[in-house]
Design a protein around this motif. Sequence first.
Motif, mmCIF file in Angstrom:
data_model
loop_
_atom_site.group_PDB
_atom_site.id
_atom_site.type_symbol
_atom_site.label_atom_id
_atom_site.label_comp_id
_atom_site.label_asym_id
_atom_site.label_seq_id
_atom_site.Cartn_x
_atom_site.Cartn_y
_atom_site.Cartn_z
ATOM 1 N N GLY A 1 42.025 47.749 88.306
ATOM 2 C CA GLY A 1 42.676 46.506 88.695
ATOM 3 C C GLY A 1 41.879 45.247 88.438
ATOM 4 O O GLY A 1 42.404 44.148 88.611
ATOM 5 N N SER B 1 43.238 41.527 87.486
ATOM 6 C CA SER B 1 44.619 41.268 87.891
ATOM 7 C C SER B 1 44.693 39.922 88.596
ATOM 8 O O SER B 1 43.733 39.473 89.212
ATOM 9 C CB SER B 1 45.111 42.373 88.830
ATOM 10 O OG SER B 1 45.172 43.598 88.153
ATOM 11 N N LYS B 2 45.844 39.271 88.487
ATOM 12 C CA LYS B 2 46.002 37.949 89.111
ATOM 13 C C LYS B 2 47.445 37.724 89.494
ATOM 14 O O LYS B 2 48.337 38.459 89.072
ATOM 15 C CB LYS B 2 45.494 36.850 88.194
ATOM 16 C CG LYS B 2 46.177 36.819 86.846
ATOM 17 C CD LYS B 2 45.501 35.868 85.886
ATOM 18 C CE LYS B 2 44.350 36.585 85.245
ATOM 19 N NZ LYS B 2 43.692 35.980 84.184
ATOM 20 N N SER C 1 42.541 41.829 96.195
ATOM 21 C CA SER C 1 43.472 42.922 95.931
ATOM 22 C C SER C 1 44.902 42.402 95.966
ATOM 23 O O SER C 1 45.202 41.411 96.622
ATOM 24 C CB SER C 1 43.309 44.051 96.957
ATOM 25 O OG SER C 1 43.708 43.627 98.248
ATOM 26 N N VAL D 1 52.966 38.661 88.971
ATOM 27 C CA VAL D 1 51.739 39.444 89.118
ATOM 28 C C VAL D 1 51.381 39.982 87.745
ATOM 29 O O VAL D 1 52.210 40.587 87.065
ATOM 30 C CB VAL D 1 51.929 40.609 90.115
ATOM 31 C CG1 VAL D 1 50.683 41.486 90.151
ATOM 32 C CG2 VAL D 1 52.240 40.072 91.506
ATOM 33 N N TYR D 2 50.148 39.721 87.323
ATOM 34 C CA TYR D 2 49.620 40.235 86.057
ATOM 35 C C TYR D 2 48.638 41.343 86.405
ATOM 36 O O TYR D 2 47.615 41.086 87.046
ATOM 37 C CB TYR D 2 48.888 39.139 85.287
ATOM 38 C CG TYR D 2 49.783 37.992 84.890
ATOM 39 C CD1 TYR D 2 50.448 38.010 83.669
ATOM 40 C CD2 TYR D 2 49.961 36.902 85.725
ATOM 41 C CE1 TYR D 2 51.272 36.959 83.298
ATOM 42 C CE2 TYR D 2 50.783 35.848 85.364
ATOM 43 C CZ TYR D 2 51.432 35.883 84.149
ATOM 44 O OH TYR D 2 52.245 34.851 83.793
ATOM 45 N N LEU D 3 48.936 42.544 86.018
ATOM 46 C CA LEU D 3 48.046 43.662 86.307
ATOM 47 C C LEU D 3 46.986 43.759 85.221
ATOM 48 O O LEU D 3 47.311 43.811 84.038
ATOM 49 C CB LEU D 3 48.842 44.962 86.411
ATOM 50 C CG LEU D 3 49.885 44.964 87.536
ATOM 51 C CD1 LEU D 3 50.694 46.242 87.504
ATOM 52 C CD2 LEU D 3 49.210 44.786 88.883
ATOM 53 N N THR D 4 45.728 43.773 85.626
ATOM 54 C CA THR D 4 44.534 43.812 84.766
ATOM 55 C C THR D 4 44.548 42.726 83.706
ATOM 56 O O THR D 4 44.313 42.975 82.545
ATOM 57 C CB THR D 4 44.322 45.204 84.115
ATOM 58 O OG1 THR D 4 45.422 45.488 83.249
ATOM 59 C CG2 THR D 4 44.167 46.281 85.136
ATOM 60 N N THR E 1 45.848 39.207 81.479
ATOM 61 C CA THR E 1 46.995 38.826 80.660
ATOM 62 C C THR E 1 46.806 39.223 79.205
ATOM 63 O O THR E 1 47.432 38.664 78.313
ATOM 64 C CB THR E 1 47.253 37.309 80.754
ATOM 65 O OG1 THR E 1 46.072 36.624 80.352
ATOM 66 C CG2 THR E 1 47.636 36.902 82.167
ATOM 67 N N LYS F 1 49.616 44.516 78.861
ATOM 68 C CA LYS F 1 49.402 44.713 80.295
ATOM 69 C C LYS F 1 50.689 44.414 81.050
ATOM 70 O O LYS F 1 51.382 43.452 80.758
ATOM 71 C CB LYS F 1 48.266 43.832 80.814
ATOM 72 C CG LYS F 1 46.936 44.095 80.137
ATOM 73 C CD LYS F 1 46.468 45.524 80.336
ATOM 74 C CE LYS F 1 45.118 45.734 79.698
ATOM 75 N NZ LYS F 1 44.672 47.099 79.791
ATOM 76 N N THR G 1 53.524 43.260 83.846
ATOM 77 C CA THR G 1 53.749 42.162 84.776
ATOM 78 C C THR G 1 54.978 42.489 85.614
ATOM 79 O O THR G 1 55.830 43.278 85.219
ATOM 80 C CB THR G 1 54.015 40.826 84.048
ATOM 81 O OG1 THR G 1 55.223 40.926 83.303
ATOM 82 C CG2 THR G 1 52.866 40.451 83.144
#
Length: 139
Positions: A6, A9-10, A24, A91-94, A96, A100, A102
């Motif tokens: 993770g 992520s952002k 998290s 939410v962007y996982l790991t 952009t 990946k 979203t």
Amino acid sequence: MASDIGTGSKIKFGSTIPAMPIMSIAHSGIGTVDIKTSHLGTTGGHTYIPGDLYEPGEIKVEWQVDNATVSASGVTIPFPPYKAAAQTFTVYLTGTTAGKPTIAGSGFVKDVDYGAPNEELMTGSFSIKMSGNLTHGVA
């Protein structure tokens, strides 16, 4: 496909990625209502059909509270937009980078909590209640 972590992520509020250091991000899940169709003549187990609507769930975010910025206008502590109306969240996982996943949708900050324990990081968390359709994509 390889497993991933993770880190990176952002979350984005509208068009802004907040300056708060996110620790998290967790989604409560997506669910469909189950409608019981059993009746007095049903034998064996209960029977069900799926509802037409789904529950988009909530997103829980934990962040470090102590990331203050000092400027001529005073001290600013990044805080989630808890007084705002519903807005788009992504939410962007790991990160952009290409490929990946979203997840995006409309929602509002439902609750915020934070604390300042002795000799530990000051952290907080907030929940975003998602509302309406969710969009899954790739960044």
